[in-house]
Design a protein around this motif. Structure first.
Motif, short mmCIF file in Angstrom:
data_model
loop_
_atom_site.label_atom_id
_atom_site.label_comp_id
_atom_site.label_asym_id
_atom_site.label_seq_id
_atom_site.Cartn_x
_atom_site.Cartn_y
_atom_site.Cartn_z
N LEU A 165 0.84 -1.20 0.00
CA LEU A 165 0.00 0.00 0.00
C LEU A 165 0.88 1.25 0.00
N GLN B 182 -2.69 10.55 -3.80
CA GLN B 182 -3.10 9.31 -4.46
C GLN B 182 -2.72 8.11 -3.60
N HIS C 226 -2.23 3.81 -3.89
CA HIS C 226 -2.13 2.63 -4.75
C HIS C 226 -1.99 1.39 -3.89
N LEU C 227 -2.68 0.34 -4.28
CA LEU C 227 -2.60 -0.94 -3.60
C LEU C 227 -2.18 -1.99 -4.63
N GLU D 275 -2.25 -0.76 -8.15
CA GLU D 275 -3.53 -0.30 -8.69
C GLU D 275 -4.05 0.89 -7.88
N VAL E 216 -6.44 3.38 -5.83
CA VAL E 216 -7.59 3.23 -4.93
C VAL E 216 -8.26 4.60 -4.82
N SER E 217 -9.54 4.66 -5.15
CA SER E 217 -10.26 5.94 -5.12
C SER E 217 -10.82 6.19 -3.73
N LEU E 218 -10.32 7.25 -3.07
CA LEU E 218 -10.78 7.63 -1.74
C LEU E 218 -11.37 9.03 -1.77
N LYS F 126 -12.55 -0.49 0.68
CA LYS F 126 -11.85 -0.15 -0.57
C LYS F 126 -10.47 -0.80 -0.64
N LEU F 127 -9.88 -1.08 0.53
CA LEU F 127 -8.57 -1.73 0.56
C LEU F 127 -8.68 -3.25 0.62
#
Length: 240
Positions: free
Chosen positions: A147, A155, A157-158, A161, A163-165, A215-216
């Motif tokens: 993460l 921004q 990314h996980l 990819e 991740v929209s927060l 989301k994660l």
């Protein structure tokens, strides 16, 4: 003395007298205000007016406030302050799960509502300062396992990819990631993310943490990233 806060506020309430009352108080505070009285008009106005804060009634006719919030969240990260006439925790939690940042239960003091809006605008101003490279954490990318939380670009990314927060979700995750050795209480997180003078329900933190976990792909029972210390608060994990 700091300069007065500025910002665009969209007020959506089908009670015309109440909407006008809120508009008047917000304008007296030096804010730019637009008003709508229905859900469809609200969604369109968010796209056209691009508000910093959306003051949104839950009980709108037709498309209600929860559906408006859901649609708005697909294209806008404006702050959402939900108004509800129903003193029902289920309504509040459902509204927040759709992306609202805070709520006020009717009847309420217009001055309290203005204070909540101003607190949201102060957070927006703090973010603009951070993006200019003067943040308290130095703007570095914080890495927890696979993460990555990048403060400068805001921004996440996980596993590579994105991740929209939402704004508040990002700020909560950033607070935890930037303090990996600390357990942060709800009150501490409220003061760091909302405002030191914020007086709303601290359990809002739990709702937003739950959304971040979802989301994660992080399970509360066996978390990799956000750990709950019951009765104390939250801390970031190692990502393993």
């Amino acid at each position: 003395m700091p300069p007065p806060l500025t910002g665009r506020i969209l007020v959506v309430d089908d009670e015309i007298d109440l909407a006008q009352l809120i508009e008047g108080y917000l304008r007296k505070a030096g804010l730019e205000v637009a008003v709508r009285h229905d859900g469809l008009g609200a969604v369109t106005a968010v796209g056209d007016f691009d508000p910093d804060v959306l003051v949104l009634d839950l009980g709108l006719p037709g498309i209600d406030g929860i559906e408006v919030c859901r649609q708005v969240r697909t294209f806008s990260d404006c702050h959402v302050l939900m108004l509800t006439a129903r003193d029902d925790e289920v309504d509040k939690i459902v509204g927040l799960s759709m992306g609202a940042d805070d709520y006020v239960t009717k009847p309420f003091s217009p001055r309290e509502l203005v204070a909540r809006v101003q607190a949201m605008l102060r957070r927006a101003r703090a973010r603009s300062v951070e993006s200019a490279g003067t943040s308290q954490h130095g703007g570095q990318a914080l890495v927890i396992g696979n993460l990555v939380v990048d403060e400068s670009s805001r921004q996440v990314h996980l596993g590579g990819e994105p991740v929209s927060l939402t704004r508040i979700e990002f700020d909560l995750l950033l607070c935890l990631a930037a303090n990996p050795q600390l357990v942060l209480s709800r009150r501490q997180l409220v003061e760091m993310v909302w405002d030191t003078h914020w007086t709303g329900d601290e359990h809002l933190v739990d709702v937003h943490i739950g959304r971040i976990r979802k989301k994660l792909g992080d399970e509360a029972a066996s978390p990799r990233f956000i750990h709950t210390l019951r009765g104390i608060g939250y801390r970031i994990g190692t990502g393993r």
